[in-house]
Design an enzyme around this catalytic site. Structure first.
Site, PDB file in Angstrom:
ATOM      1  N   GLY A 163       2.390  -4.317  -7.022  1.00 41.63           N
ATOM      2  CA  GLY A 163       2.513  -4.693  -5.615  1.00 41.63           C
ATOM      3  C   GLY A 163       2.146  -3.576  -4.655  1.00 41.63           C
ATOM      4  O   GLY A 163       2.563  -3.579  -3.496  1.00 41.63           O
ATOM      5  N   HIS A 207     -12.562  -5.682  -4.613  1.00 44.43           N
ATOM      6  CA  HIS A 207     -11.691  -5.956  -5.763  1.00 44.43           C
ATOM      7  C   HIS A 207     -12.310  -7.137  -6.516  1.00 44.43           C
ATOM      8  O   HIS A 207     -12.375  -8.241  -5.993  1.00 44.43           O
ATOM      9  CB  HIS A 207     -10.276  -6.311  -5.276  1.00 44.43           C
ATOM     10  CG  HIS A 207      -9.358  -6.778  -6.366  1.00 44.43           C
ATOM     11  ND1 HIS A 207      -8.212  -6.102  -6.723  1.00 44.43           N
ATOM     12  CD2 HIS A 207      -9.429  -7.850  -7.185  1.00 44.43           C
ATOM     13  CE1 HIS A 207      -7.626  -6.752  -7.721  1.00 44.43           C
ATOM     14  NE2 HIS A 207      -8.343  -7.820  -8.017  1.00 44.43           N
ATOM     15  N   HIS A 234      -2.163  -4.935   0.094  1.00 45.22           N
ATOM     16  CA  HIS A 234      -2.410  -5.104  -1.339  1.00 45.22           C
ATOM     17  C   HIS A 234      -2.069  -6.503  -1.851  1.00 45.22           C
ATOM     18  O   HIS A 234      -2.018  -6.726  -3.051  1.00 45.22           O
ATOM     19  CB  HIS A 234      -1.672  -4.046  -2.177  1.00 45.22           C
ATOM     20  CG  HIS A 234      -2.045  -2.646  -1.815  1.00 45.22           C
ATOM     21  ND1 HIS A 234      -3.349  -2.207  -1.873  1.00 45.22           N
ATOM     22  CD2 HIS A 234      -1.317  -1.597  -1.379  1.00 45.22           C
ATOM     23  CE1 HIS A 234      -3.382  -0.944  -1.485  1.00 45.22           C
ATOM     24  NE2 HIS A 234      -2.168  -0.550  -1.173  1.00 45.22           N
ATOM     25  N   LYS A 236      -3.280 -10.349  -2.085  1.00 44.72           N
ATOM     26  CA  LYS A 236      -4.497 -11.138  -1.912  1.00 44.72           C
ATOM     27  C   LYS A 236      -4.244 -12.305  -0.960  1.00 44.72           C
ATOM     28  O   LYS A 236      -3.162 -12.899  -0.983  1.00 44.72           O
ATOM     29  CB  LYS A 236      -4.965 -11.662  -3.275  1.00 44.72           C
ATOM     30  CG  LYS A 236      -5.336 -10.522  -4.217  1.00 44.72           C
ATOM     31  CD  LYS A 236      -5.401 -10.956  -5.654  1.00 44.72           C
ATOM     32  CE  LYS A 236      -5.566  -9.735  -6.556  1.00 44.72           C
ATOM     33  NZ  LYS A 236      -5.341 -10.067  -7.974  1.00 44.72           N
ATOM     34  N   ARG A 290      -1.192 -12.308 -17.894  1.00 42.92           N
ATOM     35  CA  ARG A 290      -0.591 -13.599 -17.529  1.00 42.92           C
ATOM     36  C   ARG A 290      -1.604 -14.417 -16.751  1.00 42.92           C
ATOM     37  O   ARG A 290      -2.691 -13.937 -16.440  1.00 42.92           O
ATOM     38  CB  ARG A 290       0.618 -13.352 -16.633  1.00 42.92           C
ATOM     39  CG  ARG A 290       0.229 -12.464 -15.446  1.00 42.92           C
ATOM     40  CD  ARG A 290       1.259 -12.445 -14.356  1.00 42.92           C
ATOM     41  NE  ARG A 290       1.004 -11.365 -13.404  1.00 42.92           N
ATOM     42  CZ  ARG A 290       0.184 -11.435 -12.373  1.00 42.92           C
ATOM     43  NH1 ARG A 290      -0.496 -12.536 -12.137  1.00 42.92           N
ATOM     44  NH2 ARG A 290       0.010 -10.414 -11.562  1.00 42.92           N
TER      45      ARG A 290
HETATM   46  P1  ADP Z   1      -0.571  -2.569  -8.072  1.00 44.24           P
HETATM   47  O1  ADP Z   1      -0.272  -2.915  -9.491  1.00 44.24           O
HETATM   48  O2  ADP Z   1       0.509  -1.770  -7.410  1.00 44.24           O
HETATM   49  O3  ADP Z   1      -1.015  -3.747  -7.266  1.00 44.24           O
HETATM   50  P2  ADP Z   1      -3.355  -1.666  -8.484  1.00 44.24           P
HETATM   51  O4  ADP Z   1      -3.745  -0.572  -9.382  1.00 44.24           O
HETATM   52  O5  ADP Z   1      -3.649  -3.069  -8.929  1.00 44.24           O
HETATM   53  O6  ADP Z   1      -1.793  -1.521  -8.145  1.00 44.24           O
HETATM   54  O7  ADP Z   1      -4.004  -1.454  -7.075  1.00 44.24           O
HETATM   55  C1  ADP Z   1      -3.708  -2.282  -5.978  1.00 44.24           C
HETATM   56  C2  ADP Z   1      -4.718  -2.097  -4.876  1.00 44.24           C
HETATM   57  O8  ADP Z   1      -4.716  -0.724  -4.430  1.00 44.24           O
HETATM   58  C3  ADP Z   1      -6.146  -2.364  -5.274  1.00 44.24           C
HETATM   59  O9  ADP Z   1      -6.462  -3.731  -5.191  1.00 44.24           O
HETATM   60  C4  ADP Z   1      -6.874  -1.546  -4.234  1.00 44.24           C
HETATM   61  O10 ADP Z   1      -6.840  -2.231  -2.999  1.00 44.24           O
HETATM   62  C5  ADP Z   1      -6.031  -0.298  -4.108  1.00 44.24           C
HETATM   63  N1  ADP Z   1      -6.458   0.773  -5.056  1.00 44.24           N
HETATM   64  C6  ADP Z   1      -6.000   0.971  -6.318  1.00 44.24           C
HETATM   65  N2  ADP Z   1      -6.620   2.024  -6.910  1.00 44.24           N
HETATM   66  C7  ADP Z   1      -7.501   2.496  -6.010  1.00 44.24           C
HETATM   67  C8  ADP Z   1      -8.450   3.607  -5.994  1.00 44.24           C
HETATM   68  N3  ADP Z   1      -8.621   4.414  -7.053  1.00 44.24           N
HETATM   69  N4  ADP Z   1      -9.184   3.788  -4.870  1.00 44.24           N
HETATM   70  C9  ADP Z   1      -9.029   2.990  -3.780  1.00 44.24           C
HETATM   71  N5  ADP Z   1      -8.168   1.953  -3.720  1.00 44.24           N
HETATM   72  C10 ADP Z   1      -7.396   1.703  -4.808  1.00 44.24           C
END
Ligand code: ADP
Length: 448
Positions: A163, A207, A234, A236, A290
């Site tokens: 999240g 993304h 973060h 969608k 999932r």
């Molecule tokens: P979570 O599990 O907390 O949602 P994620 O790793 O899926 O974490 O990342 C969530 C969002 O954070 C991504 O969709 C993107 O918008 C941003 N993000 C994550 N890693 C990066 C990165 N290395 N550089 C820029 N934005 C990032």
């Protein structure tokens, strides 16, 4: 074979799973908190069991109550939906020990992907491209050295993350110490684990995520990608398949990399490999073990029912399709309809006084809402999903415009007006947006 499925979830996803079970001739058991006694998933299920008071911790997250509900009703399988217990390895193990089939991956695979450092290492070993970053955990004492190797700006992320919590950007050396310590304390507060790692911060990525399904015996397919770049905090908001940014060659190449990785892993069930995409390169960020909220857009362009596949592979029947059978047809967009003020995003629970869902060719509404339904204040504000399909992206957008005009939800505030704004925007029409676009757009609107 599976003969009775207990659906350990609520809202639209409980209904979604119930529909698949009915189509397969499988009996259904709904579970619900006292706040959800009138919910549609409870009304439509063959049987229902009240598993506790409103707080999720005491109901939808209460493993003992859910196992007891299986025993009482004789359910031989559990579908966890998304959220709640869907990525809880302990839950999968406990069901296993009780001889109940968990409709999802093995506990081991959930565990590997649940820890972000392990997930990234595993992905890399399986041949999936990853974001350059630290080898493992980052501590205050080694942060500067690692950041210099990676190159600023860097992103500090929680190992147990989810999240978007416990995530901090350090633009330069001066920011670093504070970013690491805030990320660590946020991670500790949110996940009870202060471990963090570091990645190169990508400035303007999209993304893009790949849908996979595996049979647990070494066979797996990919179902193309979804572009989920339109996000707020973060979360969608709008998703589309295919991505406006990819061509067929790019799609099939990254898709095959993911399918191959799932074959090597002997992955069982549906999963999503999430990437950031910038300048033609993919960077793995995480894998969700999932079904995802946005899975219907993939179903729209492939015609494949992902919940049917999940149930098939969980029962050992294998996949119904081979990669070469999968045809990508047209374009689909999903709008997440939240019970929220469309300007401030403050939740707006309450009673729905009028509800009229749109219809027509290429329109799907997944929602547990109905006229007279009282949205309880205890849970996620997602009350429905609108999925529109067209032969081309242009046709899909034209249809979406028509459908949004038709949708009536009165009595509460919803995010429907936001989509009416977006559908008229030139960048959206051009498919020209990255993960920051929506936040910038909303900030500009508030200023204006
Ligand atoms: P979570 O599990 O907390 O949602 P994620 O790793 O899926 O974490 O990342 C969530 C969002 O954070 C991504 O969709 C993107 O918008 C941003 N993000 C994550 N890693 C990066 C990165 N290395 N550089 C820029 N934005 C990032």
């Amino acid at each position: 074979m599976i003969s009775k499925v207990l659906i350990a979830n609520r809202g639209e996803i409980a209904l979604r799973v119930l529909r698949a079970c009915k189509e397969l001739g499988i009996a259904t058991v709904a579970v619900h908190s006292t706040a959800d006694a009138d919910a549609m998933h409870v009304r439509l299920a063959d049987e229902s069991v009240c598993i506790g008071p409103p707080p999720s911790r005491e109901s939808y997250l209460n493993i003992h109550q859910i196992v007891a509900a299986c025993e009482i009703t004789g359910a031989d399988a559990v579908h966890p939906g998304y959220g709640f217990l869907s990525e809880n390895a302990k839950f999968a193990e406990i069901l296993d020990a009780h001889g109940i089939t968990f409709i999802g991956p093995t506990a081991e695979h959930i565990r590997i992907m649940g820890d972000k450092i392990t997930a990234k290492k595993t992905a890399e070993a399986l041949g999936i491209p990853v974001v350059p970053g630290s080898e493992g955990e980052v501590k205050p004492e080694n942060a500067l050295e690692i950041a210099r190797q990676i190159g600023f700006p860097v992103l500090i992320k929680a190992t147990a993350g989810g999240g978007g919590r416990g995530m901090k950007v350090a633009k330069n050396e001066d920011d670093l110490e504070e970013a690491v310590s805030t990320a660590r304390s946020e991670a500790l507060a949110a996940f009870g684990n202060d471990a963090v790692y570091m990645e190169k911060y990508l400035g303007k990525p999209r993304h893009i995520e790949i849908q996979v399904v595996g049979d647990g015996m070494g066979n797996a397919v990919h179902l193309g990608e979804r572009d989920c770049s339109l996000q707020r905090r973060h979360q969608k908001v709008w998703e589309e398949a295919n991505s406006p940014a990819l061509n067929v060659e790019q799609r099939m190449k990254i898709g095959q990399i993911c399918a191959d990785a799932m074959m090597k892993l002997k992955y069982r069930g549906a999963g999503t490999v999430e990437f950031l995409y910038e300048n033609g390169e993919f960077y793995f960020i995480e894998m969700n073990t999932r079904l995802q909220v946005e899975h219907p857009i993939t179903e729209a362009i492939t015609g494949i029912d992902l919940v049917h596949e999940q149930i098939r592979v969980a029962s050992g029947a294998g996949l119904s399709v081979r990669q070469e059978d999968i045809v990508f047809s047209g374009h689909a967009i999903e709008c997440r309809i939240n019970a929220e003020d469309p300007r401030t995003f403050v939740p707006s629970p309450g009673t729905i006084t009028h509800f009229h869902a749109p219809g027509g060719l290429g329109v799907r509404v997944d929602s547990g809402a109905y006229q007279g339904y009282k949205i309880p204040p205890y849970y996620d504000s997602l009350i429905g999903k609108l999925i529109v399909h067209g032969r081309t992206r242009v046709e899909c957008m034209m249809r979406l415009r028509r459908v949004l005009d038709e949708f009536v939800i009165d009595g509460i505030k919803t995010t429907l007006p936001l989509f009416q704004d977006l559908i008229g925007n030139q960048d959206i029409a051009n498919g020209d947006y990255d993960i920051h676009w929506l936040e910038n757009y909303l900030a500009d609107k508030t200023d204006a």
